[in-house]
Design a protein around this motif. Structure first.
Motif, mmCIF file in Angstrom:
data_model
loop_
_atom_site.group_PDB
_atom_site.id
_atom_site.type_symbol
_atom_site.label_atom_id
_atom_site.label_comp_id
_atom_site.label_asym_id
_atom_site.label_seq_id
_atom_site.Cartn_x
_atom_site.Cartn_y
_atom_site.Cartn_z
ATOM 1 N N VAL A 27 0.991 -1.012 -0.318
ATOM 2 C CA VAL A 27 -0.250 0.262 0.015
ATOM 3 C C VAL A 27 1.014 1.106 0.040
ATOM 4 O O VAL A 27 1.687 1.542 0.780
ATOM 5 C CB VAL A 27 -1.053 0.071 1.119
ATOM 6 N N SER A 28 0.411 2.220 -1.179
ATOM 7 C CA SER A 28 1.271 3.289 -0.950
ATOM 8 C C SER A 28 -0.101 4.225 -1.032
ATOM 9 O O SER A 28 -0.694 4.699 -2.283
ATOM 10 C CB SER A 28 2.589 3.705 -2.162
ATOM 11 N N LEU A 29 0.149 5.576 -0.461
ATOM 12 C CA LEU A 29 -0.640 6.739 -0.100
ATOM 13 C C LEU A 29 -0.163 8.034 0.444
ATOM 14 O O LEU A 29 1.054 7.836 1.573
ATOM 15 C CB LEU A 29 -2.134 6.146 0.633
ATOM 16 N N ASP A 30 -0.220 9.123 0.061
ATOM 17 C CA ASP A 30 0.095 10.573 0.897
ATOM 18 C C ASP A 30 -1.044 10.941 1.765
ATOM 19 O O ASP A 30 -1.933 11.528 0.352
ATOM 20 C CB ASP A 30 0.567 11.003 -0.544
ATOM 21 N N ILE A 31 -1.070 11.313 2.866
ATOM 22 C CA ILE A 31 -2.386 11.760 3.065
ATOM 23 C C ILE A 31 -1.437 13.768 3.371
ATOM 24 O O ILE A 31 -0.493 13.791 4.904
ATOM 25 C CB ILE A 31 -2.520 11.579 4.564
ATOM 26 N N PRO A 32 -1.437 14.422 3.180
ATOM 27 C CA PRO A 32 -1.153 16.073 3.392
ATOM 28 C C PRO A 32 -1.686 16.209 4.050
ATOM 29 O O PRO A 32 -2.323 15.922 5.245
ATOM 30 C CB PRO A 32 -1.982 16.853 2.097
ATOM 31 N N THR A 33 -0.794 17.432 5.166
ATOM 32 C CA THR A 33 -0.937 17.936 6.517
ATOM 33 C C THR A 33 -2.541 18.881 6.421
ATOM 34 O O THR A 33 -2.810 19.566 5.783
ATOM 35 C CB THR A 33 0.559 18.800 5.962
ATOM 36 N N GLY A 34 -2.911 18.416 7.769
ATOM 37 C CA GLY A 34 -4.325 18.576 7.348
ATOM 38 C C GLY A 34 -5.224 18.076 6.922
ATOM 39 O O GLY A 34 -6.628 18.651 7.441
ATOM 40 N N ASP A 35 -5.163 17.414 6.546
ATOM 41 C CA ASP A 35 -6.384 16.924 5.265
ATOM 42 C C ASP A 35 -7.148 15.777 6.278
ATOM 43 O O ASP A 35 -6.439 14.934 7.447
ATOM 44 C CB ASP A 35 -5.698 15.501 4.633
ATOM 45 N N PHE A 36 -8.642 15.643 6.469
ATOM 46 C CA PHE A 36 -9.024 14.169 6.873
ATOM 47 C C PHE A 36 -9.444 12.995 5.760
ATOM 48 O O PHE A 36 -9.936 13.587 5.089
ATOM 49 C CB PHE A 36 -10.391 14.601 7.718
ATOM 50 N N ALA A 37 -7.951 12.040 6.095
ATOM 51 C CA ALA A 37 -8.429 11.464 5.536
ATOM 52 C C ALA A 37 -9.355 9.750 6.253
ATOM 53 O O ALA A 37 -9.305 9.676 7.411
ATOM 54 C CB ALA A 37 -7.069 10.970 5.249
ATOM 55 N N VAL A 38 -10.009 8.896 5.222
ATOM 56 C CA VAL A 38 -11.061 8.154 6.035
ATOM 57 C C VAL A 38 -10.413 6.904 4.702
ATOM 58 O O VAL A 38 -10.314 6.797 4.102
ATOM 59 C CB VAL A 38 -12.400 8.475 6.123
ATOM 60 N N PHE A 39 -10.418 6.064 6.130
ATOM 61 C CA PHE A 39 -9.455 4.359 5.411
ATOM 62 C C PHE A 39 -10.686 3.826 5.246
ATOM 63 O O PHE A 39 -11.266 3.777 6.714
ATOM 64 C CB PHE A 39 -8.659 3.549 6.105
ATOM 65 N N VAL A 40 -11.531 3.217 3.744
ATOM 66 C CA VAL A 40 -13.169 2.132 4.391
ATOM 67 C C VAL A 40 -12.468 1.349 3.556
ATOM 68 O O VAL A 40 -11.485 1.132 2.933
ATOM 69 C CB VAL A 40 -13.591 3.073 4.402
ATOM 70 N N GLY A 41 -13.865 0.156 4.178
ATOM 71 C CA GLY A 41 -13.695 -1.100 3.332
ATOM 72 C C GLY A 41 -14.598 -2.102 4.540
ATOM 73 O O GLY A 41 -14.738 -2.034 5.655
ATOM 74 N N PRO A 42 -14.908 -2.886 4.222
ATOM 75 C CA PRO A 42 -15.548 -4.463 5.228
ATOM 76 C C PRO A 42 -14.799 -4.387 6.228
ATOM 77 O O PRO A 42 -13.506 -4.648 5.851
ATOM 78 C CB PRO A 42 -16.049 -5.286 3.690
ATOM 79 N N SER A 43 -16.081 -5.508 6.342
ATOM 80 C CA SER A 43 -14.807 -5.917 7.457
ATOM 81 C C SER A 43 -13.291 -6.794 7.613
ATOM 82 O O SER A 43 -13.424 -7.642 6.541
ATOM 83 C CB SER A 43 -15.653 -6.859 8.441
ATOM 84 N N GLY A 44 -12.164 -6.750 7.845
ATOM 85 C CA GLY A 44 -11.245 -7.406 7.530
ATOM 86 C C GLY A 44 -10.392 -7.294 6.458
ATOM 87 O O GLY A 44 -9.542 -8.235 5.523
ATOM 88 N N CYS A 45 -10.948 -6.277 5.406
ATOM 89 C CA CYS A 45 -9.536 -5.329 4.472
ATOM 90 C C CYS A 45 -8.237 -5.067 4.729
ATOM 91 O O CYS A 45 -7.314 -4.491 3.736
ATOM 92 C CB CYS A 45 -10.705 -4.434 3.831
ATOM 93 N N GLY A 46 -7.931 -5.029 6.110
ATOM 94 C CA GLY A 46 -6.778 -4.542 6.583
ATOM 95 C C GLY A 46 -7.015 -3.354 6.941
ATOM 96 O O GLY A 46 -5.588 -2.336 7.529
ATOM 97 N N LYS A 47 -7.629 -2.013 6.652
ATOM 98 C CA LYS A 47 -8.032 -0.932 7.756
ATOM 99 C C LYS A 47 -7.415 -0.673 8.902
ATOM 100 O O LYS A 47 -6.693 0.347 9.491
ATOM 101 C CB LYS A 47 -9.401 -0.057 7.066
ATOM 102 N N SER A 48 -7.859 -0.999 9.716
ATOM 103 C CA SER A 48 -7.516 -1.128 10.870
ATOM 104 C C SER A 48 -6.229 -0.960 11.739
ATOM 105 O O SER A 48 -5.302 -0.754 12.442
ATOM 106 C CB SER A 48 -8.273 -1.262 12.242
ATOM 107 N N THR A 49 -5.191 -2.611 10.374
ATOM 108 C CA THR A 49 -4.587 -2.710 10.691
ATOM 109 C C THR A 49 -2.865 -2.019 10.057
ATOM 110 O O THR A 49 -2.298 -1.209 10.944
ATOM 111 C CB THR A 49 -3.894 -3.964 9.864
ATOM 112 N N LEU A 50 -3.505 -1.136 8.904
ATOM 113 C CA LEU A 50 -2.820 -0.054 8.224
ATOM 114 C C LEU A 50 -3.010 1.172 9.767
ATOM 115 O O LEU A 50 -1.357 1.687 9.589
ATOM 116 C CB LEU A 50 -3.268 0.118 7.443
ATOM 117 N N LEU A 51 -4.244 1.378 10.181
ATOM 118 C CA LEU A 51 -3.632 1.957 10.918
ATOM 119 C C LEU A 51 -2.814 2.488 12.527
ATOM 120 O O LEU A 51 -2.351 2.653 12.584
ATOM 121 C CB LEU A 51 -5.425 2.678 11.577
#
Length: 356
Positions: free
Chosen positions: A21-45
């Motif tokens: 996974v490669s991604l960029d979140i600019p300073t001050g942004d509100f970014a949301v990781f979304v997806g079904p259960s088990g997609c890896g979003k909480s692990t990424l956080l």
């Protein structure tokens, strides 16, 4: 700057849960990781927080590589699904606990806690204990505890999941207001795409540990990159119908709808061999009554005042949802002929990729 992930992967033994996974979140942004259960979003956080090791790749916060930096030194604060408040401490003590551990002067703790309480409308609750608070108030205390740490990045792991529907709406508004007020970078994890659409500056859609698409909420809604994103973003969900390419008509792709004895036209430039199988995506609000469309029998009607949702069955047995507005006469039990404008007909290949 902000938060940058470069080719990040995570495995638990032989099982991979996050893949390149490669991604960029600019300073001050509100970014949301979304997806079904088990997609890896909480692990990424949790990897950004430092609570999980990174198997491969790098994580940077404000230009500093923190991949191997311990959590306490990453300048992040995390708000969990459970409030994780100390029941024997007051609201003031809970919010100032991390500052006390750092031996921050008491006068400074008082100023910082009172400022966070002002922002979160908790001033009158500072002497109470968590058991005396509502669920929404407890969650605000957990957020206040994060605010006083003055982190560079706030991390939210499904913080509204334990609240009832009315409180969830209220807390969404609180979080949006908070972000505008303090202007910090925020990363929010949810499986609820309504939360994602209403809160995010940018949404990152994940499936099976892979990033499917990133963009502004309406960009993802209007131009999903694949069938998964099209079906996941939007409520009610997009309708999908099987079809076959039938050549071109007036510069538009003509698609025959299988088993429905009807066709649709789509603004698709991709050349397809006649007979190629495709999936047609139709949002509920884009379906409208037309002559010579495909028939659908309305089996249930949800009238919500200004908007109604028709749950209708097609001739091949599939169910679709149609959104109507400003209509007062009931269509329950009736058969309607439906179609859509070519610009609103989305077409996907058999592998789920978008055809444009």
């Amino acid at each position: 700057m902000g938060v940058t992930l470069t080719n990040v992967s995570k495995s638990f033994g032989p099982v991979g849960v996050v893949h390149d996974v490669s991604l960029d979140i600019p300073t001050g942004d509100f970014a949301v990781f979304v997806g079904p259960s088990g997609c890896g979003k909480s692990t990424l956080l949790r990897m950004i927080a430092g609570l999980e090791d990174t198997t491969a790749g790098t994580i940077s916060i404000e230009g500093r590589d923190v991949t191997d930096v311990e959590p306490a030194k990453r300048e992040v604060a995390m708000v969990f699904q459970s409030y994780a408040l100390y029941p024997h401490l007051t609201v003031f003590e809970n919010m100032g606990f991390s500052l006390s551990l750092k031996k921050t002067p008491k006068s400074r703790i008082k100023d910082m806690v009172h400022e966070a309480a002002r922002i979160l409308h908790l001033e009158e609750h500072l002497d109470k204990r968590p058991s005396q608070l509502s669920g929404g108030q407890r969650q605000r205390v957990a957020i206040g505890r994060a605010i006083v740490r003055q982190p560079k990045v706030f991390l939210f792991d499904e913080p509204l999941s334990n609240l009832d529907a009315e409180l969830r709406v209220q807390m969404r508004l609180e979080l949006a207001r908070l972000h505008k007020q303090i202007g910090a970078t925020m990363i929010y994890v949810t499986h609820d795409q309504v939360e994602a659409m209403t809160l995010a500056d940018r949404i990152f859609v994940l499936k099976n540990g892979k990033l499917q698409q990133a963009g502004k909420p309406l960009e993802l809604y209007d131009n999903p990159g694949n069938q998964f994103v099209g079906g996941f973003i939007g409520s009610p969900a997009m309708n999908f119908l099987p079809g076959r390419a039938l050549g071109r008509q007036d510069g538009l792709l003509r698609i025959g709808l299988e088993s429905l004895d009807a066709h649709l036209l789509a603004k698709v430039a991709t050349e397809l061999s006649e007979g190629t199988s495709v999936k047609v995506g139709l949002r509920p609000e884009h379906l409208r009554p037309v002559e010579g469309g495909f028939n659908a029998s309305v089996e249930m009607e949800e009238d919500l005042g200004g908007v109604s949702y028709l749950h209708a069955r097609l001739a091949d047995g599939r169910m679709i949802v149609v959104e109507t507005r400003g209509r007062r006469e009931s269509l329950d039990g009736r058969t309607v002929s439906l179609g859509a404008d070519p610009g609103d007909v989305l077409v996907f290949a058999e592998d789920g990729g978008r055809l444009r």
